[in-house]
Design an enzyme around this catalytic site. Structure first.
Site, PDB file in Angstrom:
ATOM      1  N   GLN A  74      -7.711   9.179   3.945  1.00  0.00           N
ATOM      2  CA  GLN A  74      -8.742   9.806   4.781  1.00  0.00           C
ATOM      3  C   GLN A  74      -8.364  11.221   5.181  1.00  0.00           C
ATOM      4  OE1 GLN A  74     -11.690   8.617   5.278  1.00  0.00           O
ATOM      5  NE2 GLN A  74     -11.339   6.557   4.502  1.00  0.00           N
TER       6      GLN A  74
ATOM      7  N   LYS B 256     -12.476  10.057  -2.862  1.00  0.00           N
ATOM      8  CA  LYS B 256     -12.830  10.517  -1.511  1.00  0.00           C
ATOM      9  C   LYS B 256     -12.793  12.048  -1.421  1.00  0.00           C
ATOM     10  CE  LYS B 256     -10.926   6.368   0.566  1.00  0.00           C
ATOM     11  NZ  LYS B 256     -11.972   5.434   0.904  1.00  0.00           N
TER      12      LYS B 256
ATOM     13  N   HIS C 279      -5.503   0.200   6.901  1.00  0.00           N
ATOM     14  CA  HIS C 279      -6.453  -0.328   5.907  1.00  0.00           C
ATOM     15  C   HIS C 279      -5.764  -1.497   5.200  1.00  0.00           C
ATOM     16  CE1 HIS C 279      -8.799  -0.261   2.127  1.00  0.00           C
ATOM     17  NE2 HIS C 279      -9.697   0.446   2.757  1.00  0.00           N
TER      18      HIS C 279
ATOM     19  N   CYS D  63     -12.460  -2.818   5.904  1.00  0.00           N
ATOM     20  CA  CYS D  63     -11.135  -3.166   5.354  1.00  0.00           C
ATOM     21  C   CYS D  63     -10.035  -2.957   6.400  1.00  0.00           C
ATOM     22  CB  CYS D  63     -10.794  -2.359   4.105  1.00  0.00           C
ATOM     23  SG  CYS D  63     -11.832  -2.764   2.720  1.00  0.00           S
TER      24      CYS D  63
ATOM     25  N   ASP E 289      -0.242   6.789   4.073  1.00  0.00           N
ATOM     26  CA  ASP E 289      -1.526   6.567   3.406  1.00  0.00           C
ATOM     27  C   ASP E 289      -2.456   7.714   3.815  1.00  0.00           C
ATOM     28  OD1 ASP E 289      -4.078   5.858   2.735  1.00  0.00           O
ATOM     29  OD2 ASP E 289      -4.054   3.911   3.740  1.00  0.00           O
TER      30      ASP E 289
HETATM   31  C1  LIG Z   1      -7.184   4.655   4.942  1.00  0.00           C
HETATM   32  C2  LIG Z   1      -7.438   4.102   3.573  1.00  0.00           C
HETATM   33  N1  LIG Z   1      -6.420   3.633   2.857  1.00  0.00           N
HETATM   34  C3  LIG Z   1      -6.579   3.129   1.628  1.00  0.00           C
HETATM   35  C4  LIG Z   1      -7.830   3.069   1.051  1.00  0.00           C
HETATM   36  C5  LIG Z   1      -7.958   2.492  -0.310  1.00  0.00           C
HETATM   37  O1  LIG Z   1      -8.357   3.473  -1.215  1.00  0.00           O
HETATM   38  P1  LIG Z   1      -8.791   3.056  -2.702  1.00  0.00           P
HETATM   39  O2  LIG Z   1      -9.881   2.056  -2.541  1.00  0.00           O
HETATM   40  O3  LIG Z   1      -9.249   4.330  -3.294  1.00  0.00           O
HETATM   41  O4  LIG Z   1      -7.633   2.480  -3.357  1.00  0.00           O
HETATM   42  C6  LIG Z   1      -8.937   3.522   1.757  1.00  0.00           C
HETATM   43  C7  LIG Z   1     -10.291   3.412   1.194  1.00  0.00           C
HETATM   44  O5  LIG Z   1     -11.267   3.254   1.896  1.00  0.00           O
HETATM   45  C8  LIG Z   1      -8.739   4.071   3.058  1.00  0.00           C
HETATM   46  O6  LIG Z   1      -9.749   4.513   3.786  1.00  0.00           O
END
Ligand SMILES: Cc1ncc(COP(=O)(O)O)c(C=O)c1O
Length: 399
Positions: free
Chosen positions: A195, A218, A117, A356, A192
């Site tokens: 998900q 989430k 992401h 993203c 990270d």
């Molecule tokens: C895999 C992953 N990493 C990071 C993020 C970023 O999360 P946040 O927008 O809550 O900071 C997301 C959000 O869609 C994500 O799916």
């Protein structure tokens, strides 16, 4: 019965026909979490940590008890390893900033993957004057190329930062071999887990990363709150990140000293109601059972996958041997946004675009795709409706 949980999500009271397949972007909100946030603001609110009076001390206790529940949810060794941020994105920015300040040397390598992401790419770009970014490739299926990744770990690697579950394909990363090679070269790992955590049990002691991030929104919880787990040795070594109230010991006009521990990373008034809200949504998840959630969502996703796979016009990204809760796809001859607009007319919410994850899309030479992702409020009849609606959309858009 998980099938009956839809009634715990008030959004469906006003949107009876809504079929929501965009949980990977942000999950719908559960009633007990909304109640906890509402009660906090209505009857319990004051600023925390500094107040001598009862309202403040009671809420401080609830807030710190919530840190403990969050810590227990991921089996963290201690709640002292849990740092609250405004998002998972901020958590990764905090780590990249602090490592750059007090760990990286010029030319050090940070190993990322093409699956990441933007939140796990751009924070490293921001410190790339100091570090060299190395990227592990994908296989033609869209899965991580583990051989390439392992090959790229060497004595110059100073951090490995990888997703636990892809927000594009839903595939889950296996860290077994990565950890062995990382240990050999003494490389810390950032994961990270945005998900992963809403769908599968996380045992942080067993996984043993140096840094792990995820976000409350989430997890059927509130927006505006991210969680950063940091190993104690890094808490001692790094920081502060931002300066202000709460993170200080002693302040003069021209200098200051800082708190030790997680407090040095939490400047300013924290997301109080959000932390309490997350604790309520985790209680809800615990009541249902995270293993049952995984089993249920996995069954739903596989049911959808098997039906989509029958259709030769649908290209699914990822090989699906190790995927859950997310299916991203394109349909021959149909632009993903046209599909999403037609589905929206039938009250079906899916996500389209690059999610993203532009490097993933560039890897496949596409500008984006369609993504359906499930949560605990979805049912098999939601999937049947989606599959039938995709067939209808094909008849309209392909002719
Ligand atoms: C895999 C992953 N990493 C990071 C993020 C970023 O999360 P946040 O927008 O809550 O900071 C997301 C959000 O869609 C994500 O799916």
């Amino acid at each position: 019965m998980i099938e009956n949980l839809k009634k715990r999500f008030p959004v469906f009271e006003k949107n009876k026909n809504l079929v929501f397949f965009d949980t990977a972007a942000s999950a719908l909100k559960v009633d007990s979490m909304i109640k906890a946030v509402n009660e906090c603001y209505s009857y319990e609110y004051s600023n925390i940590h500094r107040g001598i009076y009862e309202l403040s001390s009671k809420l401080t206790k609830r807030y710190e008890d919530s840190r403990l529940s969050i810590s227990k949810f991921i089996n963290s060794p201690s709640s002292e390893n849990i740092i609250f941020t405004k998002s998972a994105t901020e958590g990764i920015n905090l780590v990249s900033y602090c490592l750059s300040d007090n760990y990286f040397h010029d030319g050090d390598e940070v190993l990322l993957t093409t699956l990441e992401h933007h939140s796990n790419l751009v924070p490293w770009h921001l410190v790339s004057k100091k570090i060299k970014i190395i990227t592990a490739k994908l296989k033609s299926t869209g899965e991580l190329d583990y051989a390439d990744l392992l090959d790229k770990i060497n004595s110059k690697t100073k951090l490995i930062a990888i997703t636990h579950m892809s927000n594009v394909t839903g595939s889950i990363t296996n860290f077994d071999e990565i950890k062995i090679k990382a240990k050999k070269f003494n490389v810390p790992i950032l994961i990270d887990g945005c998900q992963y955590v809403p769908h599968k049990k996380l045992d942080i002691k067993e996984l043993d990363p140096d840094f792990y991030v995820f976000s409350a929104h989430k997890l059927y919880g509130p927006s505006g709150l991210g969680i950063l787990y940091m190993k104690s040795k890094w808490i001692d070594r790094l920081g502060p990140y931002q300066g202000g109230g709460s993170m200080i010991k002693n302040v003069n006009t021209d200098s200051s000293t800082y708190m030790n521990g997680f407090q040095k990373f939490e400047a300013g008034t924290p997301p109080i109601a959000e932390v309490i809200g997350l604790s309520a949504s985790l209680n809800f998840i615990n009541e249902v059972g995270i293993d049952k959630i995984f089993e249920y969502e996995n069954k739903l996703t596989r049911y959808a996958y098997n039906q989509m796979k029958k259709n030769n016009d649908i290209k699914i990204y990822g090989d699906f041997s190790n995927q859950t809760s997310i299916i991203s796809f394109n349909i021959y001859g149909i632009h993903f946004n046209d599909l999403a607009m037609l589905l929206d007319k039938k009250n079906i919410a899916i996500r389209t675009g690059h999610h993203c994850a532009q490097p993933f899309m560039k890897n496949f030479k596409i500008s984006g795709n369609a993504r359906m992702s499930v949560g605990i409020y979805n049912t098999t009849s939601d999937i049947d409706y989606l599959i039938n609606s995709i067939e209808e959309a094909k008849t309209i858009l392909q002719s």
